[in-house]
Write an enzyme that holds these catalytic residues in place. Sequence first.
Site, mmCIF file in Angstrom:
data_model
loop_
_atom_site.group_PDB
_atom_site.id
_atom_site.type_symbol
_atom_site.label_atom_id
_atom_site.label_comp_id
_atom_site.label_asym_id
_atom_site.label_seq_id
_atom_site.Cartn_x
_atom_site.Cartn_y
_atom_site.Cartn_z
ATOM 1 C CD GLU A 130 -3.074 -1.098 2.117
ATOM 2 O OE1 GLU A 130 -3.172 -0.117 2.872
ATOM 3 O OE2 GLU A 130 -3.862 -2.055 2.156
ATOM 4 C CE LYS A 184 -10.540 -3.344 3.870
ATOM 5 N NZ LYS A 184 -9.783 -4.491 4.420
HETATM 6 P P1 PGA Z 1 -6.508 -6.195 2.427
HETATM 7 O O1 PGA Z 1 -6.261 -5.536 3.846
HETATM 8 O O2 PGA Z 1 -5.189 -6.744 2.034
HETATM 9 O O3 PGA Z 1 -7.488 -7.303 2.715
HETATM 10 O O4 PGA Z 1 -7.053 -5.184 1.497
HETATM 11 C C1 PGA Z 1 -6.419 -4.207 4.144
HETATM 12 C C2 PGA Z 1 -6.826 -4.066 5.600
HETATM 13 O O5 PGA Z 1 -6.695 -5.031 6.374
HETATM 14 O O6 PGA Z 1 -7.338 -3.019 5.988
HETATM 15 ZN ZN ZN Z 2 -7.742 -4.200 8.163
#
Ligand code: PGA
Ligand code: ZN
Length: 429
Positions: free
Chosen positions: A204, A337
């Site tokens: 990220e 999400k």
């Molecule tokens: P992810 O994790 O890799 O599942 O997108 C992001 C998060 O835990 O906030």
């Molecule tokens: Zn998370």
Amino acid sequence: MTAIRTVLARRVWDSRGKPTVEAEVVLESGVIGRAITPAGASTGSGEARELRDGGPALRGLDVQQAVRNVVGPIREALRGLDATDQGGVDAAMIRLDGTRDKSRLGGNAIVAVSLACLHAAAADARVPLWQHLAAGRRVGLPVPEIQIYGGGAHASARVDLQDFMVVCPGAGNFAEALEMTAEVYYAAGARLAKKGALQGVADEGGYWPSFRSNEEGLSELVRSIEDAGFRPGQDVAIALDIAATQLQQPGGRYALALENRTLSADQFGIMLERWVDAYPIVSIEDPFAETDTEAMKAFTKRVGHRIQIVGDDYFVTDADRIKTAAAAGACNTVLIKPNQIGTVTEAYAAVKAAQAAGFGAIVSARSGETEDISIVHLAIGWGVPQLKVGSFSRSERMVKWNEGIRIEEALGSAAQPFAAGRLFKRKAA
Ligand code: PGA
Ligand code: ZN
């Protein structure tokens, strides 16, 4: 004229170079809405299922069947429906899929179409998506939660904790919060480089550090905030995502591999509480595994009045889980999400459930992202007070922060006051 004429789809690629689904919803008016599905790496077991093709090519990750599902059955089901009826469009896809976890058509097929439909409706109304969603309500910019160091599943578990992030209670607006974070990000990078502890950046965009312990990440972050000229806690505070589902071992203990030790849930909670006492931490996400409700409740009881306790894997953007947790007293904030649940309508239901429970909410990106900026508009248009999209580098992250800058400028003095100071003034023990 807002009837859906057709739905298109194609395979595109995400920020990890992995295949994903892009969908376009075309209206009778000729207007087109488009969206791309993101992908997680530290996913909750309760998430909508991604449909991946398997087989030897592309390590089994291809999405050709998901694309075929969009241009086949989903297109057939949506043709002629009114794109402004998001609930009706999403319900049609949920019915057609017929599974609890959207595994037949694929959550990755459905969410791209759901978001593309929303974009088409906004485009037809000739307004930006945030404005379409706000529907006349006064809105403002969310408080950004920005990663400085990345670890866990996003950096080969070099540090066990997944996200060391900052929020800026001292910022007066969104643009200023970004500027302050930029200073901290540079300072943190410079400190790591000087120590010879800089391994590049994680998925990220946060620095990938070689620390000797997880706690070293906390002390280094505090020093970075100071190096940048800010007061830790007052101007810039710390938010963590433990992503503890990834750390839990069979039997229930939590492993800190970097430190070569395992802890019981009780010991893990005591360690976290000690960190909250010793460092300017204002938020902890997934402090315990997605199934560890007892630990989540106990921790919320002990420190939930002082800090934000966020459920990500724990809620998977599911309104029912939020209602259950609210009744049980587990967590006080929900990560939102859209691809965890699979449609815009259900993600919004999770936002409403959080509000009804008196919980906070954070709209969040995934670790596998693209140039898609939908979530920024969702956060603003839905009135969700916080936004998490990763770090302060890599264009799939910056495209979202930059979109927020544009919207803040467009709102001008009509914007609701920026909530960082109100949300993250640290409460006494
Ligand atoms: P992810 O994790 O890799 O599942 O997108 C992001 C998060 O835990 O906030
Ligand atoms: Zn998370």
